[in-house]
Design a protein around this motif. Sequence first.
Motif, PDB file in Angstrom:
ATOM      1  N   MET A   1       0.848  -1.193   0.000  1.00  0.00           N
ATOM      2  CA  MET A   1       0.000   0.000   0.000  1.00  0.00           C
ATOM      3  C   MET A   1       0.878   1.235   0.000  1.00  0.00           C
ATOM      4  O   MET A   1       1.876   1.299   0.711  1.00  0.00           O
ATOM      5  CB  MET A   1      -0.919   0.007   1.223  1.00  0.00           C
ATOM      6  N   SER A   2       0.497   2.243  -0.796  1.00  0.00           N
ATOM      7  CA  SER A   2       1.360   3.399  -0.990  1.00  0.00           C
ATOM      8  C   SER A   2       1.194   4.495   0.049  1.00  0.00           C
ATOM      9  O   SER A   2       1.840   5.522  -0.046  1.00  0.00           O
ATOM     10  CB  SER A   2       1.129   3.980  -2.389  1.00  0.00           C
ATOM     11  N   PRO A  12      -2.228   6.260  -6.004  1.00  0.00           N
ATOM     12  CA  PRO A  12      -1.053   5.554  -6.533  1.00  0.00           C
ATOM     13  C   PRO A  12      -1.485   4.540  -7.578  1.00  0.00           C
ATOM     14  O   PRO A  12      -2.662   4.195  -7.689  1.00  0.00           O
ATOM     15  CB  PRO A  12      -0.480   4.867  -5.286  1.00  0.00           C
ATOM     16  N   PRO A  13      -0.543   4.017  -8.384  1.00  0.00           N
ATOM     17  CA  PRO A  13      -0.898   3.001  -9.381  1.00  0.00           C
ATOM     18  C   PRO A  13      -1.531   1.779  -8.722  1.00  0.00           C
ATOM     19  O   PRO A  13      -1.120   1.359  -7.636  1.00  0.00           O
ATOM     20  CB  PRO A  13       0.462   2.653 -10.015  1.00  0.00           C
ATOM     21  N   GLU A  15      -1.244  -1.198  -9.368  1.00  0.00           N
ATOM     22  CA  GLU A  15      -0.304  -2.316  -9.247  1.00  0.00           C
ATOM     23  C   GLU A  15       0.416  -2.324  -7.911  1.00  0.00           C
ATOM     24  O   GLU A  15       1.025  -3.340  -7.534  1.00  0.00           O
ATOM     25  CB  GLU A  15       0.733  -2.262 -10.375  1.00  0.00           C
ATOM     26  N   THR A  16       0.355  -1.219  -7.171  1.00  0.00           N
ATOM     27  CA  THR A  16       1.030  -1.156  -5.880  1.00  0.00           C
ATOM     28  C   THR A  16       0.125  -1.606  -4.733  1.00  0.00           C
ATOM     29  O   THR A  16       0.540  -1.569  -3.573  1.00  0.00           O
ATOM     30  CB  THR A  16       1.526   0.275  -5.600  1.00  0.00           C
ATOM     31  N   ALA A  17      -1.100  -2.037  -5.036  1.00  0.00           N
ATOM     32  CA  ALA A  17      -2.012  -2.511  -3.997  1.00  0.00           C
ATOM     33  C   ALA A  17      -1.457  -3.760  -3.315  1.00  0.00           C
ATOM     34  O   ALA A  17      -0.735  -4.561  -3.934  1.00  0.00           O
ATOM     35  CB  ALA A  17      -3.388  -2.806  -4.594  1.00  0.00           C
ATOM     36  N   LEU A  18      -1.807  -3.944  -2.062  1.00  0.00           N
ATOM     37  CA  LEU A  18      -1.341  -5.092  -1.298  1.00  0.00           C
ATOM     38  C   LEU A  18      -1.974  -6.394  -1.809  1.00  0.00           C
ATOM     39  O   LEU A  18      -3.106  -6.400  -2.308  1.00  0.00           O
ATOM     40  CB  LEU A  18      -1.681  -4.926   0.172  1.00  0.00           C
ATOM     41  N   LEU A  25      -5.103  -0.364  -1.328  1.00  0.00           N
ATOM     42  CA  LEU A  25      -4.231   0.516  -2.105  1.00  0.00           C
ATOM     43  C   LEU A  25      -3.793   1.748  -1.335  1.00  0.00           C
ATOM     44  O   LEU A  25      -2.633   2.164  -1.417  1.00  0.00           O
ATOM     45  CB  LEU A  25      -4.959   0.932  -3.392  1.00  0.00           C
ATOM     46  N   ALA A  26      -4.715   2.373  -0.616  1.00  0.00           N
ATOM     47  CA  ALA A  26      -4.401   3.636   0.048  1.00  0.00           C
ATOM     48  C   ALA A  26      -5.432   3.901   1.131  1.00  0.00           C
ATOM     49  O   ALA A  26      -6.464   3.225   1.208  1.00  0.00           O
ATOM     50  CB  ALA A  26      -4.387   4.781  -0.965  1.00  0.00           C
ATOM     51  N   ASP A  60      -7.267  -8.041  -6.893  1.00  0.00           N
ATOM     52  CA  ASP A  60      -6.786  -8.844  -8.020  1.00  0.00           C
ATOM     53  C   ASP A  60      -6.944 -10.322  -7.649  1.00  0.00           C
ATOM     54  O   ASP A  60      -6.347 -10.782  -6.685  1.00  0.00           O
ATOM     55  CB  ASP A  60      -5.311  -8.529  -8.293  1.00  0.00           C
TER      56      ASP A  60
END
Length: 230
Positions: A1-2, A12-13, A15-18, A25-26, A60
């Motif tokens: 998580m960003s 954030p993108p 793709e950066t999600a946990l 993600l955030a 995802d």
Amino acid sequence: MSGRLQNTTFFPPVETALADPNGLLAMGGDLSVERLLDAYRHGIFPWFNPGEPILWWSPDPRMVLVPGEIRVTRSLAKRIRNGGFEVRADTAFVDVMRACAAPRARARGTWISPAMVAAYNHLHQAGYAHSVETWHDNVLVGGLYGVAIGRMFYGESMFSREPDTSKVALVRLAHQLQRWDFGLIDCQMETAHLASLGARTLPRAAFSARLAELVNLSNRPGPWCFDASD
């Protein structure tokens, strides 16, 4: 998580999600119309309990339903034909949200807080959030609500006060969206219930690619009015 969003920062993108918890993600930010539209355009949605910071998710894989692929069993088709239901759109948006927020068996509380109802009602008034309502003898007995951008519909929550009445609303929605050339109904998280209706999973990358196409098509702003016949 960003990390934590400020009211002026972008997401954030995805793709950066946990991976655990899947899709977180955030956190932070706000529930303004602008923030919510930016989130949905990128396949991100808010989901958090009252009293918690706002949490933003992009899981995802992603559960989706192609409108033309909805699965209607014989028993459900009979219920739709003979149940005496009327399905309307955008005539009782706040009532649908509040019904979705009501306590349910085997559920602890609800994530649809008064702040969420207010935020999505603002989206509804802006023409982006919609309700689909099942009525019986002029009484609201089931329905769902969600967000539409371009030719993409994001389902948020459903409720039933009589058997199958949320399914009746979903079937009617899917048939109408197919006529309007919508490409996907986002169902967010995978469930056996949605799979039984024809929903399937997509990897996040494939979902994001399809989403980028659909959200850039022309909008169909609300209030919606469904075709007279189904």
